[in-house]
Design a protein around this motif. Sequence first.
Motif, PDB file in Angstrom:
ATOM      1  N   ASN A   1      14.306  32.548  -2.603  1.00 20.38           N
ATOM      2  CA  ASN A   1      14.539  33.807  -3.409  1.00 20.38           C
ATOM      3  C   ASN A   1      12.959  34.358  -3.842  1.00 20.38           C
ATOM      4  O   ASN A   1      12.894  35.390  -4.644  1.00 20.38           O
ATOM      5  N   GLY A   2      11.915  34.015  -3.083  1.00 20.45           N
ATOM      6  CA  GLY A   2      10.715  34.881  -3.068  1.00 20.45           C
ATOM      7  C   GLY A   2       9.832  34.531  -4.392  1.00 20.45           C
ATOM      8  O   GLY A   2       9.320  35.605  -4.749  1.00 20.45           O
ATOM      9  N   ILE A   3      10.096  33.631  -5.039  1.00 23.22           N
ATOM     10  CA  ILE A   3       9.322  33.328  -6.288  1.00 23.22           C
ATOM     11  C   ILE A   3       8.102  32.752  -6.100  1.00 23.22           C
ATOM     12  O   ILE A   3       8.003  31.829  -5.288  1.00 23.22           O
ATOM     13  N   ALA A   4       7.353  33.247  -6.780  1.00 26.57           N
ATOM     14  CA  ALA A   4       5.842  32.817  -6.816  1.00 26.57           C
ATOM     15  C   ALA A   4       5.174  32.202  -7.851  1.00 26.57           C
ATOM     16  O   ALA A   4       4.236  33.282  -8.519  1.00 26.57           O
ATOM     17  N   ASP A   5       5.800  31.176  -8.671  1.00 27.80           N
ATOM     18  CA  ASP A   5       5.213  30.986  -9.796  1.00 27.80           C
ATOM     19  C   ASP A   5       4.190  29.889 -10.091  1.00 27.80           C
ATOM     20  O   ASP A   5       4.043  29.085 -10.855  1.00 27.80           O
ATOM     21  N   ASP A   6       3.805  29.229  -8.733  1.00 28.66           N
ATOM     22  CA  ASP A   6       2.416  28.431  -8.579  1.00 28.66           C
ATOM     23  C   ASP A   6       1.637  28.711  -7.166  1.00 28.66           C
ATOM     24  O   ASP A   6       2.053  29.543  -6.561  1.00 28.66           O
ATOM     25  N   LEU A   7       0.703  27.848  -7.105  1.00 32.28           N
ATOM     26  CA  LEU A   7       0.034  28.233  -6.021  1.00 32.28           C
ATOM     27  C   LEU A   7       0.594  27.948  -4.728  1.00 32.28           C
ATOM     28  O   LEU A   7       0.639  28.702  -3.864  1.00 32.28           O
ATOM     29  N   ALA A   8       1.720  27.170  -4.803  1.00 28.27           N
ATOM     30  CA  ALA A   8       2.253  26.550  -3.292  1.00 28.27           C
ATOM     31  C   ALA A   8       3.012  27.859  -3.016  1.00 28.27           C
ATOM     32  O   ALA A   8       3.164  28.325  -1.970  1.00 28.27           O
ATOM     33  N   THR A   9       3.898  28.198  -4.182  1.00 26.75           N
ATOM     34  CA  THR A   9       4.930  29.331  -3.525  1.00 26.75           C
ATOM     35  C   THR A   9       4.255  30.620  -3.477  1.00 26.75           C
ATOM     36  O   THR A   9       4.527  31.563  -2.798  1.00 26.75           O
ATOM     37  N   ALA A  10       2.953  30.880  -4.156  1.00 28.19           N
ATOM     38  CA  ALA A  10       2.315  32.110  -3.990  1.00 28.19           C
ATOM     39  C   ALA A  10       1.642  32.268  -2.424  1.00 28.19           C
ATOM     40  O   ALA A  10       1.856  33.047  -1.890  1.00 28.19           O
TER      41      ALA A  10
END
Length: 412
Positions: free
Chosen positions: A102-111
């Motif tokens: 879903n393109g969520i970037a709410d921490d370093l890993a997902t960013a």
Amino acid sequence: MDTALRGRRVLLVIGGGIAAYKSLDLIRRLRDAGAAVRVVMTAGAREFVTPLAAAALSGEKTYSDLFDGEDEAAIGHIRLARDADCVVVAPATANLMARMANGIADDLATAVLLATRLPILIAPAMNPAMWTHPATRRNLATLRADGVHVVGPGVGAMAESESGAGRMSEPLEIVAAAQALFAPGEGPLAGRRVLVTSGPTHEPIDPVRYVANRSSGRQGHAIAAAAARAGAAVTLVSGPVNLPDPPGVAVVHVETAREMEAAVRVALPCEIAIFAAAVADWRPARESGRKIKKDGAAPPPLALAENPDILAGVSAMETGRPALVVGFAAETNDVIENARAKRLRKGCDLIVANDVSQESGVAGGVMGGARNAVHLVDEAGVESWPEMDKEAVAERLVAALAARLSGREGGA
Ligand code: CTP
């Protein structure tokens, strides 16, 4: 030795699941294969393994906090996303896959995962119920459509003493899949996905006894190796065999027919599926949790239940059916007639028929032996090949399948 990872930089994202402990071994295995490894951990991962352990094994600082001023000053998340040759996510938990899809970037890993344009390989790991949930299925399909590569999960006993698909692939399987990312994109099957089943299945009677057959897995393993050499991304679902894993192939080890079926479903979609395994048609109807004792009474009866027909199931898929579904037929008499009937019954495109009788004339016998004489049976007719090594049968079969696949697409 496979040198595809030599000198490559792998950014390893460790998600928050119990399988994270295997990711420490994965760091070591990636380095053994010649890669430099930099680790990013989610907050969940830090509940299972420490950043210090990952740093000690990787020889580099472990990154975990998006809003850590020191981390951002040292190397920002955008640079982390660029300064590597590929990203490996292991374990990829259901939650991490959902955020990625879903393109969520709410921490370093997902960013980092959202910012990167590098090839991404994920090794999913979760409880079987989460793995089979429609939401995870959707996320997996989205990630595949986005070009994300997937290895595993394996099938078998899990940490919560449940069994099913969801166990993270072994570190060496993940290394092989990472190596495949860098395999030169050449050969008649470059860019194709191929699935192969191989070996016998073991169907347990009790914890120490099982029902099995004489298959060695040699033909199936040779086909997987030949398909990898032809440039394909190959998943080999193997029953218990005494053979090394073929190089450059993602291998999923299973024991029973039902585990093999689950692993095959996980490995789809693919363009070519080759069912070379000698799957047990039946399993003991009841598996005793304890060793059955010889207590002086009459021998216990062995009631059997039918196993799922994996080949027929995949052949009948309405959506996502592989373009070429290939079955094997081990026959002792009326080889071609039986193979023709079997092809129609199972709904596959092609049957590779071999004579496993003592009278076949093949030196050493086909089952468990080194040589094979096969007949290719399809809609158009029969093509009989002379006796040759199983490796040569594999090479020729892969070439024939590659030609059929491109012929079909050309004609479509
Ligand atoms: N196969 C399968 N799942 C099963 C049984 C067989 O996928 N449960 C596949 C094998 O991998 C092989 C093909 O089906 O590709 C032929 O298997 P075989 O056991 O020879 O066929 P049967 O349908 O069992 O026919 P028969 O026992 O009458 O020979």
